[in-house]
Design a protein around this motif. Sequence first.
Motif, PDB file in Angstrom:
ATOM      1  N   ARG A 124       0.832  -1.206   0.000  1.00 30.19           N
ATOM      2  CA  ARG A 124       0.000   0.000   0.000  1.00 30.19           C
ATOM      3  C   ARG A 124       0.866   1.255   0.000  1.00 30.19           C
ATOM      4  NH1 ARG A 124      -4.061  -1.060   4.901  1.00 30.19           N
ATOM      5  NH2 ARG A 124      -4.405   1.179   4.620  1.00 30.19           N
ATOM      6  N   VAL A 151       1.022   4.069  -3.023  1.00 35.11           N
ATOM      7  CA  VAL A 151       0.763   5.485  -2.750  1.00 35.11           C
ATOM      8  C   VAL A 151       1.906   6.341  -3.289  1.00 35.11           C
ATOM      9  CG1 VAL A 151       0.592   7.208  -0.914  1.00 35.11           C
ATOM     10  CG2 VAL A 151      -0.741   5.100  -0.763  1.00 35.11           C
ATOM     11  N   SER A 154       1.902   6.493  -7.119  1.00 35.70           N
ATOM     12  CA  SER A 154       0.819   7.269  -7.734  1.00 35.70           C
ATOM     13  C   SER A 154       1.268   8.679  -8.106  1.00 35.70           C
ATOM     14  CB  SER A 154      -0.389   7.329  -6.792  1.00 35.70           C
ATOM     15  OG  SER A 154      -0.102   8.101  -5.628  1.00 35.70           O
ATOM     16  N   MET A 185      -8.916  -4.238  -2.563  1.00 38.11           N
ATOM     17  CA  MET A 185      -8.655  -2.962  -1.896  1.00 38.11           C
ATOM     18  C   MET A 185      -7.530  -2.175  -2.571  1.00 38.11           C
ATOM     19  SD  MET A 185      -6.549  -3.907   1.584  1.00 38.11           S
ATOM     20  CE  MET A 185      -6.507  -2.172   1.988  1.00 38.11           C
ATOM     21  N   LEU A 186      -6.665  -2.879  -3.311  1.00 38.77           N
ATOM     22  CA  LEU A 186      -5.579  -2.191  -4.003  1.00 38.77           C
ATOM     23  C   LEU A 186      -6.081  -1.438  -5.226  1.00 38.77           C
ATOM     24  CD1 LEU A 186      -2.818  -4.955  -3.873  1.00 38.77           C
ATOM     25  CD2 LEU A 186      -3.168  -3.041  -2.311  1.00 38.77           C
ATOM     26  N   ASP A 187      -7.246  -1.842  -5.723  1.00 39.19           N
ATOM     27  CA  ASP A 187      -7.839  -1.183  -6.884  1.00 39.19           C
ATOM     28  C   ASP A 187      -8.663  -0.001  -6.386  1.00 39.19           C
ATOM     29  OD1 ASP A 187      -9.323  -0.443  -9.150  1.00 39.19           O
ATOM     30  OD2 ASP A 187      -9.240  -2.475  -9.940  1.00 39.19           O
ATOM     31  N   GLY A 188      -8.322   1.179  -6.823  1.00 35.83           N
ATOM     32  CA  GLY A 188      -8.990   2.379  -6.336  1.00 35.83           C
ATOM     33  C   GLY A 188     -10.465   2.447  -6.659  1.00 35.83           C
ATOM     34  N   LEU A 219      -7.542   4.171  -1.827  1.00 34.10           N
ATOM     35  CA  LEU A 219      -6.462   3.429  -1.176  1.00 34.10           C
ATOM     36  C   LEU A 219      -5.596   4.397  -0.390  1.00 34.10           C
ATOM     37  CD1 LEU A 219      -4.878   0.722  -0.865  1.00 34.10           C
ATOM     38  CD2 LEU A 219      -3.512   1.482  -2.830  1.00 34.10           C
ATOM     39  N   ARG A 220      -5.246   4.006   0.834  1.00 36.96           N
ATOM     40  CA  ARG A 220      -4.392   4.818   1.688  1.00 36.96           C
ATOM     41  C   ARG A 220      -3.278   3.957   2.261  1.00 36.96           C
ATOM     42  NH1 ARG A 220      -6.831   9.711   3.257  1.00 36.96           N
ATOM     43  NH2 ARG A 220      -9.025   9.874   2.605  1.00 36.96           N
ATOM     44  N   SER A 221      -2.166   4.603   2.550  1.00 37.50           N
ATOM     45  CA  SER A 221      -1.093   3.918   3.259  1.00 37.50           C
ATOM     46  C   SER A 221      -1.483   3.788   4.726  1.00 37.50           C
ATOM     47  CB  SER A 221       0.216   4.702   3.130  1.00 37.50           C
ATOM     48  OG  SER A 221       0.126   5.925   3.843  1.00 37.50           O
ATOM     49  N   ASP A 262      -5.678   6.988  -9.141  1.00 38.38           N
ATOM     50  CA  ASP A 262      -5.900   5.542  -9.207  1.00 38.38           C
ATOM     51  C   ASP A 262      -5.004   4.953 -10.286  1.00 38.38           C
ATOM     52  OD1 ASP A 262      -6.829   2.987  -9.165  1.00 38.38           O
ATOM     53  OD2 ASP A 262      -8.770   3.420 -10.076  1.00 38.38           O
TER      54      ASP A 262
END
Length: 682
Positions: free
Chosen positions: A580, A584, A587, A608-611, A616-618, A627
């Motif tokens: 994650r 981030v 991106s 969850m990795l797919d926006g 998605l947050r760290s 995304d």
Amino acid sequence: MSDIYESSSDSLDLFSPCLTKVELRLTCKGISDRDALSKPDPCVVLNMQSHGQWMEVDRTEVMRSCVNPNYSKVFTLDFYFEEVQRLRFELFDVNSGYNGLREADFLGSVECTLGQIISQRKLSKALLRPGGTVGKTIITITAEELTGNDDYIELSFSARKLDDKDFFTKSDPFLEIYRLNDDATMQLVYRTETVMNNLNPVWKTFKVSLNSLCNGDHERKLQCTVWDWDSNGKHDYIGEFEATFKEMRGAIDGRQVQWPCLNPKYKVKKKNYKNSGIIILNQCKIIKMHSFLDYIMGGCQIQFTVAVDFTASNGDPRNSCSLHYIHPYQPNEYLKALVAVGEICQDYDSDKMFPAFGFGAQIPPDYKDSYRRKVEQKLRDNNMREVWKGVKTITGHKAKSSTEGGGVERANNLNTFINRFSHSTPLPNFTVALTEACSPPPPATTATPQPAPPLPPLSDTSHPPPLPSSQSPPCFTADQVRGELRKLRPRKAAGPDQISHNFAVNFNEENPECAGIQGVVEAYQACLPKLQLYGPTNIAPIIQKVAKSASQELHTKEAMQYFILLILTDGVITDMADTREAIVQASHLPMSIIIVGIGNADFSDMQMLDGDDGILRSLKGEPVLRDIVQFVPFRNFKHASPAALAKSVLAEVPNQVVDFYNSKGIRPKVPAHFPSSRPFGP
């Protein structure tokens, strides 16, 4: 294997020009309350049918506590006259505490074709509820053809001295902008965020297309309304004003444009009424939007990288049940996914050389020995910086935060790294460089030669001891080693009894590139018998490696290389937190990540990795800037053509390329400004 490779050569031309582009806008009426204690929080998901399967295209925002939502989200679709483009609009009631759809209630759907919407311009249909019954909810879809003006307008609004509509706190204002259509109806263009408890709000800068704002007509009337947000959905009216884009252009030169916010009822009732506040346009900026083809034709190359999962959960490659089993006539799922996606990307890379990496396996000893020999040569060359870099890389050492006194012990532990390797002969040349500098020479002896002793411990002083002679190499102190370890962050290569999460599939660490997709296929087949499949499934290292190359491209401030990382994995990743964080950070770079799930594992956590399913947050709470991840399970395309998989995973890439370069203000080069046969490095 060439026959298998060539069998996918007739894949879909994904980026073929469409007839035109259309924008779709949605409204809903009469959404029923499923919960007696609260109103629904509706969201509409747009799906399009491709090769018999429904694929999500996009989704609207979530409207809190609203039974008649008017969405500001605009769907932009390519319209192909020669195709029947089937659409399905799915309505969900989203849990107020979570924006994703896992726990959302499915309220029903509406199906139609894009041609039906375009032919009628406005299509209203009743919602088909679960079970097949017709509900009372009506979904209205309005279509509008894009005029070809792709410019965007960046606007920044604020307000001053708005009316206070709350008793115990101040108003929570938000702004809505409507466009007057030719048929005298009003179309919502944009809705700002809510600024809580503030009568002098400053709303975030936002972008809308010039076509959406005024359909290219600078004199078109715009109705702007300010509301005081309430959690029950019954927002309080503060006031409104009228504007045109021609008026807004006055803020282009940095000047402010102001309008009084008026409440018509107050104007009639109150004699001394002036306004309910002042609305200020602080910035109006016209942004020229370039297309994907503008960048590609301007010389931007797609740098395609492959990463393959070699963990033990794939099964023994010699067993026909293994996901890595090489059948003489039928490619496995890894090869199918690799060829389907790679064949599209290779058309946009001039040298057609693709780095290929593996993770989750023990690599051959000769590969480790090769790396060891390189470190030895660095020592012979007295290149101490590279020596310690190699020490850290081979041992997989990570600098730990500890007290100052622990530095000597950690540094001395690194000195023993050479003894971890098996070799048939002593390595006197490897140890002499440091032993001469840090200890007296051994006494002369006629005894049988013994293996080289371990490297001596380091000094615990802040300064190195004096050198015996000017020819001796320097001795590193603990402080110097700690400094080097803090500065150097090389990737982890596998040492003995360790697993590599980042090794070249062709076992050429200096040049991991393969010639074409066929070269990647051949390297993959050749490496399988030499690997010991192991684990765990860690993908953060390979993301960080590609991100490092993408960060170098970012510094050029030119649109010359965009990176696509294809990760093929058979299971849920085990370094989710690190992954994650890596996504981030990536991106912010010219980079997209495609993850294809191979096999029949449960990939629900991978979504969850797919926006598409929320932001998605760290672990630190930092959100992705954009995304960049697309995840699909291969089993969804097991019986479809390779083109179906490629279209699904690559459909978002053109927009991701355009969004990145436009957000950075990087324009595409014109063909005359770049050489036609430019070499492209790794």
